[in-house]
Scaffold this active site. Structure first.
Site, PDB file in Angstrom:
ATOM      1  CB  SER A 241      -0.859   0.024   1.218  1.00 44.01           C
ATOM      2  OG  SER A 241      -0.172   0.135   2.371  1.00 44.01           O
TER       3      SER A 241
ATOM      4  CE1 TYR B  50      12.164  -2.587  10.214  1.00 46.44           C
ATOM      5  CE2 TYR B  50      14.390  -2.220  10.376  1.00 46.44           C
ATOM      6  CZ  TYR B  50      13.236  -2.297   9.608  1.00 46.44           C
ATOM      7  OH  TYR B  50      13.390  -2.206   8.195  1.00 46.44           O
TER       8      TYR B  50
END
Length: 253
Positions: free
Chosen positions: A20, A159
């Site tokens: 997206s 992360y």
């Protein structure tokens, strides 16, 4: 087949997660330009429609499916709908990911697990779902990060751990699937590219990081997308289990 022909993806179907925004859009556009039809997954379905139109503007077919990769059933649904629409899945770009920048002594279990659940577990669920239907000659490309290989001055334990784990997952799936199923599995470790994630960095951070990059600049999304096309195509047909850093040389400093 000429060398140029080896980079074509005509007749192929690719699944791209996190499609997206950011690099996901660049991956989708590049794959469409190379000839692939696309099944696009992301949580923000409204923005997926924009990516689908970009694919269709390149003369390819697009299927947009709301997908939460942290949910194994959602991953299976994306692949099932791709098979229903196109009849095959040849390429997976495991791109969906989230980040955090929380000091290690302050990060909660919920915050840490949320990153791992999307960035690492989600890639596994997607690879599982695609691996069950892919035919020999298919390609899985996991989007890791240079932060799996080096540090960059931010507190990003969750992360970095998730992206380093993804490199290990890439190696293991490659040894399981390449010989037995004919599915190549590789990873790309992007450096710093303009995206929603980098937009959240403090002012001046990317300029400071650029001083460590031999190329002296951020990457253009088309540059990492071209690497994905290479790994997805016959041009990368003898490459498996590898992690390619597309980082302007950051990991050599």
């Amino acid at each position: 087949m000429t060398v140029t022909d080896m980079f074509r993806l005509d007749g192929k179907v690719a699944v791209v997660t996190g499609a997206s925004s950011g690099l996901g859009v660049a991956f989708a556009q590049a794959l469409a330009e190379a000839g692939s039809d696309l099944a696009l997954g992301a949580r923000r379905v409204d923005k997926l429609a924009d990516t689908a139109r970009l694919v269709e503007d390149n003369g390819r077919r697009a299927l947009a499916v709301g997908t939460d990769v942290a949910d194994p059933e959602s991953c299976s649904n994306l692949v099932a709908l791709a098979m229903q629409e196109f009849g095959r899945v040849d390429i997976l770009i495991n791109n969906a990911g989230i980040g955090s920048a929380i000091p290690a002594t302050k990060e909660t279990p919920t915050e840490f697990r949320a990153v791992i659940d999307v960035n690492l577990n989600g890639c596994y669920w997607m690879a599982q779902a695609c691996g069950r239907v892919m035919l020999p000659g298919s390609s899985v490309i996991n989007i890791s990060s240079v932060l799996a290989l080096t540090t960059a001055g931010l507190p990003q334990a969750a992360y970095a751990a998730s992206k380093a784990g993804l490199i290990g997952l890439t190696r293991d799936l490659a040894q399981q699937w390449t010989g037995r199923k004919g599915i190549r599995v590789n990873a790309i470790a992007p450096g710093f590219f303009s995206s929603e994630m980098t937009d959240q960095y403090a002012p001046g951070y990317l300029d400071a990081i650029s001083e460590r990059i031999p190329a002296g600049r951020k990457g253009d999304p088309s540059e990492v997308a071209a690497t994905a096309v290479f790994l997805a195509s016959a041009a990368g047909g003898y490459i498996t289990g590898q992690t390619i850093a597309v980082d302007g040389g950051l990991t050599i400093t």
